[in-house]
Design a protein around this motif. Sequence first.
Motif, PDB file in Angstrom:
ATOM      1  N   THR A   1     -20.913 115.152  10.837  1.00 44.48           N
ATOM      2  CA  THR A   1     -21.903 114.512  11.699  1.00 44.48           C
ATOM      3  C   THR A   1     -23.199 115.300  11.611  1.00 44.48           C
ATOM      4  O   THR A   1     -23.240 116.404  11.058  1.00 44.48           O
ATOM      5  CB  THR A   1     -21.430 114.462  13.154  1.00 44.48           C
ATOM      6  OG1 THR A   1     -21.282 115.818  13.638  1.00 44.48           O
ATOM      7  CG2 THR A   1     -20.106 113.734  13.288  1.00 44.48           C
ATOM      8  N   GLY A   2     -24.268 114.748  12.175  1.00 44.65           N
ATOM      9  CA  GLY A   2     -25.564 115.396  12.092  1.00 44.65           C
ATOM     10  C   GLY A   2     -25.598 116.733  12.807  1.00 44.65           C
ATOM     11  O   GLY A   2     -24.860 116.976  13.762  1.00 44.65           O
ATOM     12  N   PRO A   3     -26.470 117.631  12.341  1.00 41.73           N
ATOM     13  CA  PRO A   3     -26.533 118.981  12.911  1.00 41.73           C
ATOM     14  C   PRO A   3     -27.201 118.996  14.277  1.00 41.73           C
ATOM     15  O   PRO A   3     -28.121 118.222  14.544  1.00 41.73           O
ATOM     16  CB  PRO A   3     -27.372 119.737  11.887  1.00 41.73           C
ATOM     17  CG  PRO A   3     -28.246 118.692  11.257  1.00 41.73           C
ATOM     18  CD  PRO A   3     -27.438 117.422  11.253  1.00 41.73           C
ATOM     19  N   ARG A   4     -26.736 119.885  15.137  1.00 42.11           N
ATOM     20  CA  ARG A   4     -27.336 120.100  16.452  1.00 42.11           C
ATOM     21  C   ARG A   4     -27.798 121.560  16.511  1.00 42.11           C
ATOM     22  O   ARG A   4     -26.974 122.477  16.471  1.00 42.11           O
ATOM     23  CB  ARG A   4     -26.331 119.813  17.579  1.00 42.11           C
ATOM     24  CG  ARG A   4     -25.816 118.374  17.574  1.00 42.11           C
ATOM     25  CD  ARG A   4     -26.900 117.388  17.971  1.00 42.11           C
ATOM     26  NE  ARG A   4     -26.417 116.014  18.030  1.00 42.11           N
ATOM     27  CZ  ARG A   4     -26.567 115.120  17.067  1.00 42.11           C
ATOM     28  NH1 ARG A   4     -27.182 115.462  15.937  1.00 42.11           N
ATOM     29  NH2 ARG A   4     -26.120 113.888  17.202  1.00 42.11           N
ATOM     30  N   LEU A   5     -29.115 121.751  16.614  1.00 38.90           N
ATOM     31  CA  LEU A   5     -29.715 123.082  16.575  1.00 38.90           C
ATOM     32  C   LEU A   5     -29.808 123.650  17.985  1.00 38.90           C
ATOM     33  O   LEU A   5     -30.222 122.952  18.918  1.00 38.90           O
ATOM     34  CB  LEU A   5     -31.102 122.989  15.944  1.00 38.90           C
ATOM     35  CG  LEU A   5     -31.843 124.285  15.622  1.00 38.90           C
ATOM     36  CD1 LEU A   5     -31.086 125.118  14.595  1.00 38.90           C
ATOM     37  CD2 LEU A   5     -33.262 123.970  15.125  1.00 38.90           C
TER      38      LEU A   5
ATOM     39  N   LEU B   1     -22.845 125.850  24.495  1.00 41.62           N
ATOM     40  CA  LEU B   1     -22.290 124.881  23.552  1.00 41.62           C
ATOM     41  C   LEU B   1     -21.406 123.913  24.335  1.00 41.62           C
ATOM     42  O   LEU B   1     -20.442 124.327  25.000  1.00 41.62           O
ATOM     43  CB  LEU B   1     -21.475 125.613  22.483  1.00 41.62           C
ATOM     44  CG  LEU B   1     -21.040 124.806  21.263  1.00 41.62           C
ATOM     45  CD1 LEU B   1     -22.238 124.336  20.453  1.00 41.62           C
ATOM     46  CD2 LEU B   1     -20.112 125.651  20.380  1.00 41.62           C
ATOM     47  N   LEU B   2     -21.726 122.621  24.291  1.00 41.96           N
ATOM     48  CA  LEU B   2     -20.987 121.599  25.028  1.00 41.96           C
ATOM     49  C   LEU B   2     -20.311 120.659  24.045  1.00 41.96           C
ATOM     50  O   LEU B   2     -20.888 120.307  23.016  1.00 41.96           O
ATOM     51  CB  LEU B   2     -21.937 120.786  25.917  1.00 41.96           C
ATOM     52  CG  LEU B   2     -22.845 121.560  26.869  1.00 41.96           C
ATOM     53  CD1 LEU B   2     -23.823 120.611  27.557  1.00 41.96           C
ATOM     54  CD2 LEU B   2     -22.024 122.318  27.906  1.00 41.96           C
TER      55      LEU B   2
ATOM     56  N   VAL C   1     -20.764 117.032  19.996  1.00 43.16           N
ATOM     57  CA  VAL C   1     -21.185 118.393  20.330  1.00 43.16           C
ATOM     58  C   VAL C   1     -22.689 118.398  20.587  1.00 43.16           C
ATOM     59  O   VAL C   1     -23.444 117.679  19.926  1.00 43.16           O
ATOM     60  CB  VAL C   1     -20.814 119.391  19.208  1.00 43.16           C
ATOM     61  CG1 VAL C   1     -21.484 119.009  17.881  1.00 43.16           C
ATOM     62  CG2 VAL C   1     -21.186 120.820  19.597  1.00 43.16           C
ATOM     63  N   GLU C   2     -23.115 119.153  21.585  1.00 42.13           N
ATOM     64  CA  GLU C   2     -24.535 119.318  21.910  1.00 42.13           C
ATOM     65  C   GLU C   2     -24.740 120.734  22.442  1.00 42.13           C
ATOM     66  O   GLU C   2     -23.788 121.442  22.761  1.00 42.13           O
ATOM     67  CB  GLU C   2     -24.983 118.314  22.999  1.00 42.13           C
ATOM     68  CG  GLU C   2     -24.713 116.857  22.718  1.00 42.13           C
ATOM     69  CD  GLU C   2     -25.598 116.252  21.650  1.00 42.13           C
ATOM     70  OE1 GLU C   2     -26.650 116.851  21.318  1.00 42.13           O
ATOM     71  OE2 GLU C   2     -25.229 115.180  21.131  1.00 42.13           O
TER      72      GLU C   2
END
Length: 676
Positions: A189-193, A253-254, A245-246
């Motif tokens: 999935t797309g990255p979360r910075l 980190l959630l 994830v976010e």
Amino acid sequence: MGDEVRTLAYGSWPSPIDAALAAAHDGHPEYVGFVGDEAWWTEPRPAEGGRRALVRRGADGTEESVLPAPWNVRSRVIEYGGQPWAGAVVDGEPLVVFVHFADQRLYRYRPGGTPSPLTPVSPVGGGLRWADPQVLADRGEVWCVLEEFTGDGPVDVRRVLAAVPLDGSAAQDRDGVRELTDDRHRFVTGPRLSPDGRHVAWLAWDHPRMPWDGTELVLAEVGEDGVFHGARTVVGGPEESVAQVEWSTEGRLLYAADRTGWWNLYAVDGVPDTGDGGPHTQHGGPHAGAGVPLCPRDEEFGGPLWKLGNRWFVPLEGGLIAVVHGRGATTLGILDPETGEVVDAAGPWTEFAPTLAVHGERVVAVGASPRSAYEVVELDARTGRARVVGAAHDDAVDPAYYPEPQIRTFTGPAGRDIHAHIYPPHHPGCVAPGEQPPPYVVRAHGGPTGRAPLVLDLEIAYFTSRGIGVAEVDYGGSSGYGREYRGRLREQWGVVDVEDCAAVALALADEGTADRDRLAVRGGSAGGWTAAVSLATTDVYACGTILYPILDLAGWATGETHDFESQYLESLVGPYAEVPARYAERSPTEHADRIGVPFLLLQGLDDVICPPAQCERFLARMAGRRVPHAYIAFEGEGHGFRRAETTVRALESELSLYAQVFGLHPPGIPTLELST
């Protein structure tokens, strides 16, 4: 009509809800986001070839379609797509990047200008595709998922996280795209910075698992040069599904994971140690750094990840979290992670889609109810007030014609619960004569991990307002009821789903709600499979409507479908290498001789998920059997119909089938020609 109530046979009630009206309202807003303080989203345009438009809500509340036809904001990554756009305010003006469906290139766009491509075209297989973008203006890049075909076959594909330059320098140069990860995982999935820019998280999984079976939350450090280091799994594994994830604004980190049997939210305080900087992976369930549950409940705060970028939760500044959650239905709420309390938005909506965005205290979502179609809803997290801000539902007909659904639980084989929504015939000016109960159509949803949302659907109203009941069955395998309910279908596809639909149909007949002799089954995709198997293995139904189905398991398992689902049957049916006979035994194509009732088969000719070859083989086996049927194939349609003219013909053909089989007389409907 006045107040006079007419007595007319079921199926002959005159209705203002015609097929054209239903088609015009097909589809709903998706992929909400903020660009600065403006809410943006995508919207269907059935009358414009079924394209998805990008819509902007200005500060004055006006809605504007920012890209004219033929621009079509839709990704084909994993064929089901995902978040196809992202935006930011750069130099005081909106800057948006989006995927155009026709060529799957990523484009850069400023309102008032012309889109310019950021990515090149590849002649190999399905080319280069992009999804779940994040605009990182300070880095001059878009970070997203890259799906790259390496050959002409549907499974000749690799997926990585990639950085695309915002300046257009990679528009003709594949080497200008910077790969952020290797391709050791088949799906990402797309990255979360993280807020400090030092860490990045994403989800990954591999064949033969589907993302609702088991995924891994991968964490890496981001170097000064923007290169990822020390990627490793910190949560998840083959038996735990992490759905999202976010990062919170404070750097927690959630994530949503189903380790308890339900997708619940967890938080990790402090970033788990990424080890020695070398790539390594840990597997398994909860372990060090696995996080603390924020709101442990037997309900879902996540769902099946059919589209990359689905969002069931988004953190707000200050620590609160906007959540889409529920059991068998979803609502929008604000979770306080310190107390575990959720305060739900007040309003008429009974279902929220898995798309959320936040800006300050504002939360934007997409909600619907049995009296209103999906609309864009804004919730003020401070006051708890919610209001419609976009794609507002407008009653195209008198709401008195809308069906009035019943939420029911039936008992199936071995005493198991089966959840369903029942829509009895309903018309403000008509009743049926005598004691005979009405005909009913039993609808099986797709997925098969889907679920029937409790929302206004004019395609259902098309039938109920004419005197035909509809039963939507959340058969075993459906999501929304926990992992155990979802797991009932494991190696039982074509058994449990068929049994559950039949149990609901027969229960309705036994209690006098439905006419035992006038039952139909209908479904698309995985629901098309369930409908076809139901006709081949039960005597419950007098006819059936089968849309873009799977009909031949062995063919589907050996190269006839796309990569994402190419090994799905390993869990739904069983390992092909070990139980090939089971694949033949359950396939309608292998048992066409068992189907003796009329059916309608509808198929898109551009469908790469359930290709036309499946229908053609099935029909060849039906040849000479003298079973009345019709096959309609639609040019330019893929998996799921999007064009208004397609929906009109499909609905009218379906109604005509029921009219002919059930002895109904709906006014003004073209007669479907059934051949034998």
